[in-house]
Design an enzyme around this catalytic site. Sequence first.
Site, short mmCIF file in Angstrom:
data_model
loop_
_atom_site.label_atom_id
_atom_site.label_comp_id
_atom_site.label_asym_id
_atom_site.label_seq_id
_atom_site.Cartn_x
_atom_site.Cartn_y
_atom_site.Cartn_z
N GLU A 174 -6.08 7.11 50.85
CA GLU A 174 -5.24 5.92 50.67
C GLU A 174 -5.54 5.01 49.78
O GLU A 174 -5.92 3.70 49.94
CB GLU A 174 -4.87 5.12 51.84
CG GLU A 174 -6.13 4.84 52.72
CD GLU A 174 -5.94 4.01 54.16
OE1 GLU A 174 -5.28 2.99 54.01
OE2 GLU A 174 -6.37 4.56 55.14
N HIS A 234 -3.36 -6.65 55.38
CA HIS A 234 -2.64 -6.61 56.79
C HIS A 234 -1.54 -7.40 56.91
O HIS A 234 -1.49 -8.22 57.99
CB HIS A 234 -3.94 -6.96 57.70
CG HIS A 234 -5.07 -6.18 57.69
ND1 HIS A 234 -6.42 -6.09 58.21
CD2 HIS A 234 -4.97 -4.59 57.35
CE1 HIS A 234 -7.12 -4.93 57.98
NE2 HIS A 234 -6.38 -4.29 57.56
N ARG A 283 -0.04 1.16 47.19
CA ARG A 283 -0.71 1.88 48.01
C ARG A 283 0.05 3.29 48.34
O ARG A 283 1.24 3.25 48.75
CB ARG A 283 -1.36 1.31 49.37
CG ARG A 283 -2.37 2.35 50.19
CD ARG A 283 -3.02 1.48 51.19
NE ARG A 283 -2.39 0.99 52.24
CZ ARG A 283 -2.06 -0.28 52.41
NH1 ARG A 283 -2.56 -1.29 51.51
NH2 ARG A 283 -1.53 -0.85 53.28
N HIS A 292 -8.02 4.03 63.44
CA HIS A 292 -9.48 3.98 62.55
C HIS A 292 -10.10 4.71 63.53
O HIS A 292 -10.86 4.26 64.55
CB HIS A 292 -9.97 2.69 62.46
CG HIS A 292 -9.03 1.93 61.20
ND1 HIS A 292 -9.06 0.66 60.76
CD2 HIS A 292 -8.09 2.44 60.35
CE1 HIS A 292 -8.47 0.51 60.01
NE2 HIS A 292 -7.63 1.50 59.51
N TYR A 303 -3.98 -3.63 43.94
CA TYR A 303 -3.33 -4.97 44.24
C TYR A 303 -3.51 -5.83 43.11
O TYR A 303 -4.61 -6.41 42.77
CB TYR A 303 -3.67 -5.52 45.51
CG TYR A 303 -3.91 -4.26 46.45
CD1 TYR A 303 -2.81 -3.91 47.21
CD2 TYR A 303 -5.08 -3.43 46.64
CE1 TYR A 303 -2.62 -2.78 48.28
CE2 TYR A 303 -4.91 -2.18 47.55
CZ TYR A 303 -3.97 -2.05 48.48
OH TYR A 303 -4.03 -0.84 48.94
N GLU A 362 -0.69 6.72 50.89
CA GLU A 362 -1.59 7.14 52.07
C GLU A 362 -1.01 8.33 52.66
O GLU A 362 0.18 8.33 53.11
CB GLU A 362 -1.74 6.04 52.96
CG GLU A 362 -2.66 6.50 54.21
CD GLU A 362 -2.92 5.41 55.19
OE1 GLU A 362 -2.12 4.52 55.38
OE2 GLU A 362 -3.83 5.41 55.82
N ASP A 382 3.65 -12.71 85.89
CA ASP A 382 3.56 -11.28 86.27
C ASP A 382 4.21 -10.14 85.39
O ASP A 382 4.55 -9.13 85.83
CB ASP A 382 4.32 -11.39 87.65
CG ASP A 382 5.90 -11.71 87.56
OD1 ASP A 382 6.29 -12.04 86.37
OD2 ASP A 382 6.82 -11.57 88.21
N HIS A 424 -10.58 -1.95 49.05
CA HIS A 424 -10.89 -1.43 50.38
C HIS A 424 -11.39 0.07 50.21
O HIS A 424 -11.48 0.65 48.86
CB HIS A 424 -9.73 -1.33 51.38
CG HIS A 424 -8.54 -0.74 50.53
ND1 HIS A 424 -8.30 0.66 50.47
CD2 HIS A 424 -7.17 -1.07 50.35
CE1 HIS A 424 -7.06 0.86 49.97
NE2 HIS A 424 -6.52 -0.40 49.88
N ASP A 445 3.60 0.53 55.20
CA ASP A 445 2.33 1.26 55.90
C ASP A 445 2.44 1.17 57.47
O ASP A 445 2.42 0.23 58.08
CB ASP A 445 0.92 0.58 55.86
CG ASP A 445 -0.24 1.38 56.21
OD1 ASP A 445 -0.21 2.11 57.07
OD2 ASP A 445 -1.54 0.71 55.79
N HIS A 475 -10.49 7.07 56.29
CA HIS A 475 -11.09 6.54 57.38
C HIS A 475 -10.79 7.92 58.31
O HIS A 475 -9.56 8.68 57.82
CB HIS A 475 -10.42 5.60 58.02
CG HIS A 475 -9.14 5.12 58.08
ND1 HIS A 475 -8.34 5.74 59.08
CD2 HIS A 475 -8.21 4.44 57.28
CE1 HIS A 475 -6.90 5.50 59.10
NE2 HIS A 475 -7.22 4.79 57.97
N ASP A 490 -0.57 7.70 60.14
CA ASP A 490 -0.84 6.64 59.19
C ASP A 490 -0.52 7.00 57.75
O ASP A 490 -1.09 7.56 57.21
CB ASP A 490 -2.26 6.44 59.46
CG ASP A 490 -2.71 5.18 58.70
OD1 ASP A 490 -1.87 4.50 58.15
OD2 ASP A 490 -3.92 4.72 58.33
N1 GLY Z 1 -2.73 1.23 58.64
C1 GLY Z 1 -4.04 1.02 58.51
C2 GLY Z 1 -4.79 1.84 57.59
O1 GLY Z 1 -4.12 2.40 56.59
O2 GLY Z 1 -6.17 1.98 57.56
MN MN Z 2 -5.04 4.36 56.92
MN MN Z 3 -2.13 2.84 56.91
#
Ligand code: GLY
Ligand code: MN
Ligand code: MN
Length: 445
Positions: A391, A250, A412, A368, A395, A414, A47, A357, A267, A361, A278
């Site tokens: 971003e 990820h 990275r 996203h 790597y 961002e 539940d 990548h 991140d 986005h 983000d």
């Molecule tokens: N945190 C997901 C991205 O940077 O796209």
């Molecule tokens: Mn991002």
């Molecule tokens: Mn991110």
Amino acid sequence: MLSEPLPRPAAISPDEYRARREALMQHLPQDSVVLLRGGSLVTRSHDSDYPFRQNSDFHYLTGFAEPDALLVLLPGRSEGESVLFCQDRDPDREAWTGIRLGAEGAVKKHGVDQAFENAERNERLALLLAGRCQFYLMLDDGEAVALADDMRKRLASGQRRGAVSACSYVDLAPLLHEQRLIKSESELALMRHAAHISALAHRRAMRAARPGLYEYHLQAELEHEFQWHGGSGPAYATIVGGGANACVLHYIENDDPLREGELVLIDAGAEFDLYAGDITRTFPVNGRFSPAQRALYDVVLTAQERAVAAVRPGATLGEIHDGVVRDLTAGLIELGLLEGELEACIADESYRRFYLHSTSHWLGLDVHDVGAYRVEGKSRPLEPGMVVTIEPGLYIPDTEEVLPAYRGIGIRIEDDVAVTPAGHEVLTGDVPRRVVDIEAWMAKK
Ligand code: GLY
Ligand code: MN
Ligand code: MN
């Protein structure tokens, strides 16, 4: 290390939600209907449910926060174009799970024209749909399609004499997602806040870092700060990757030790009133970059700063990504991580070994966020009101084929950037980004 509480930005007004529904209906024929389901609770076990988070599309058009609701838009209907179905009032359930607004509350608080409880839903819906020939639905929502099928059958079976059965389904997603792509002033105010509290969280985690802690200690610092400022929590699973874990895009286990001499990549972004921040920062666990770490970091930083500077109306994410690839590839050649001519390394995509990548986005209610990236086969020009991330990263795998000094380093950087009529606004500028600023911030523990 408690931060000062911040004033909350204004919530989106019922008038704005109404205006959004009206703007959507401008694009719809008179004989159409929109059927948009809200989110439902998901059982975790027995539940216990997972915490409820409203469906972003449904939230965008209603601001209604309860599960199991349905929005019906009926362009041109004289008794009202917006009808909401919501959970039935139920004092026994409400004693456990809190007050439900009910139909009356939904009209009062959310400015829909009419509302009914779910017990009446299918009967009412059959009446509302009579004569409507085009059903606008999220075609990837199986339950919405099943509901529409059921309604069509009811209408066709002649249960409702004189009713015309609806004849076609149209995907609502492209239309609604175009609308969501351009943020209003009040959305931007919420996004600034989500970005700001995300930045405060990164500052806090940078200051807390030291060798001997685990990655989850920094996660706890970040998420404390999100929640302290009224965020609902992380907008996506927080990534804290020490050392070579930073190379796993990820990585979310966050359970390794933070080691002397290594970098850590974070991140993480807060969700505030359903809008996402983000941010990624990469910094030394001990507060001082080694020469190799700094050299690689500065390659990413240069690419990132130039990409942010390129954000303006008319620019495209495709061009911005191409610029990043060029800057990163030039840096990799200079450091000896790639061999050959710049143009050749770009053309044969050898840089992809270290940067796989894309650079950006859309950002909004979803991390996203929705909206087409390409129009007529081309990367679309940016417009004021769009919000993007920038971003870039590098790597470097921990393998013998790369120069020893750089093995296992992942970096990275961002930031979240709103497109403005004059150019852009960086929403996440409150967190150190340059080497000197990161080292100065970390030294002031
Ligand atoms: N945190 C997901 C991205 O940077 O796209
Ligand atoms: Mn991002
Ligand atoms: Mn991110």
